[in-house]
Design an enzyme around this catalytic site. Structure first.
Site: not given
Length: 437
Positions: A308-309
């Site tokens: 996840f960014e």
């Protein structure tokens, strides 16, 4: 002294003063530091961000206030004079059931890249919500607790503590660990391969897979915990990634459908459709080799493995790293933490809902790729060793896969016995959800 002369002297002084001010400004803006031209950079906002020491102290206090839900472990590892320390926090509502294999096991890691401070703040926020010291808006706690009752969550709030300390000392663009290795290039899947745009400062994979104590700790944790869901939390953009990072493809069949459905749901309902969704290798614009998420999916066999960014300022200068990777105002800071906290807890909820079906389908999908024990022992391990160049982890891999086959054998035996005794048709009840992969 004549008036004209005084005026000339005053004029010369003003010119000199202007020159000094310009020179100072030029030095601050374009002067050299460590041989590198520096631009104006945004400093760490200490009104919003904890130091690593303060953050870990706050997490430790949180654990001590809620021993019924949280426990803490401090792990160390050393290699060739370089030592790393890591804090691991475990959440479980009922500790007598903490080794219950019917619970969904989730492993979350934050701060793998040193400059991404916002990720560690999210770790603190999630732990605060789990301990009920903070709350999710518009979510009934009783409903949330029914989900949390079926989970065991392990959180690594600051994976790269040594690198983080370098950032706090002023090296705001540092992403590597304390001896200059990118921890997200130090894992064994496709390790060491370099693309045409390879940047040794950004992507140094180290001298060998798992050469770094931080990676060694995380690998051991994945082997002992055997998570169903893995999330490696980063910043630099807004994205929800599944495997793969090292090639421009995604997993096939049911695993892809399950992961894609979950990520689409999180993106649409909780993240305003702002995120890229897909494989890292297909979405970012470059391939990354030796990443943790590809290892977790391919080798550790985690059914759902994600990166996840959570934030990125794409307008910031590439040299203004704090601003590029971290929100700098309180409004953006709170929005990121609120939105992603909601997304994580929805992921927990979806994971619980899909747990039974996920394990049944995932196990079934493995049958097409089975290798007999005889074939396995006579060469399959060495083939996998050669493919991934992981001399240091062949034993771990073998033990993991033998455990998987042994469980499947037991499961098949139980089902056959059950069918024989009850003389039922092929429409038997679903496989027990406690079976792990």
């Amino acid at each position: 002294m004549g008036l004209r002369r005084r005026l000339n002297l005053l004029s010369d002084l003003l010119i000199f003063a202007s020159f000094v001010l310009f020179a100072n400004r030029f030095t601050l803006t374009y002067g050299k530091s460590n041989g590198t031209r520096q631009l104006d950079v945004t400093p760490i906002n200490h009104d919003l961000y904890h130091t690593s020491g303060a953050l870990l102290e706050e997490i430790e206090s949180l654990v001590h206030r809620h021993p019924d839900k949280l426990s803490i472990e401090k792990v160390s590892s050393k290699n060739k004079g370089y030592e790393a320390h890591m804090t691991v926090v475990t959440y479980c509502q009922k500790w007598k059931e903490s080794d219950d294999r019917t619970k969904l096991r989730i492993l979350l890691t934050f701060g793998q890249h040193a400059r991404e401070l916002i990720t560690t703040e999210l770790a603190l926020r999630l732990l605060s919500i789990l301990s009920e010291e903070q709350f999710l808006p518009n979510v009934e706690r009783s409903t949330l607790n029914r989900t949390l009752d079926r989970l065991i969550i392990k959180v690594v709030p600051v994976e790269n503590l040594n690198g983080r300390k370098r950032v706090e000392d002023g090296e705001l663009c540092e992403r590597r660990n304390g001896r200059g290795v990118d921890l997200n290039r130090n894992w064994s899947v496709d390790w060491g391969k370099k693309e045409k745009d390879y940047d040794p400062y950004e992507e140094n994979p180290g001298p060998a897979p798992f050469s770094e104590p931080e990676s060694q700790i995380m690998r051991k944790l994945s082997v002992s915990f055997e998570p169903h869901i893995w999330v490696n939390v980063h910043s630099g953009m807004e994205a929800l990634f599944m495997p793969y990072d090292h090639k421009n493809t995604t997993p096939d069949g049911i695993p892809y459908q399950i992961m894609k459905s979950m990520l689409d749901d999180l993106n649409h309902f909780y993240l305003r459709d702002h995120c890229l969704v897909g494989s890292g290798g297909a979405s970012v614009g470059y391939l990354a080799h030796g990443t943790a998420t590809d290892y977790m999916y391919d080798i550790a066999r985690v059914p759902m493995a994600f990166t996840f960014e959570i934030y990125g300022d794409l307008k910031a200068s590439s040299r203004d790293c704090f601003r590029m990777f971290n929100p700098v105002d309180i409004t953006s800071f709170n929005r990121v933490l609120n939105d992603w906290s909601a997304a994580f807890f929805q992921m927990f909820n979806i994971g619980v809902q899909q747990m039974d079906g996920l394990q049944t389908k995932a196990i079934a999908s493995r049958f097409d790729n089975w290798v007999s024990i005889d074939d396995y022992l006579s060469g399959y391990l060495m083939h996998r060793k050669s493919r991934y160049a992981k001399k240091m982890e062949v034993l771990d891999l073998g033990l993991q896969e033998i455990r998987t086959y042994f469980r499947l054998f037991l499961l098949s035996s139980v089902l056959l016995l059950f069918m024989f005794c009850s003389r039922i048709s092929k429409s038997t009840r679903p496989i027990v959800s406690g079976m792990s992969l």
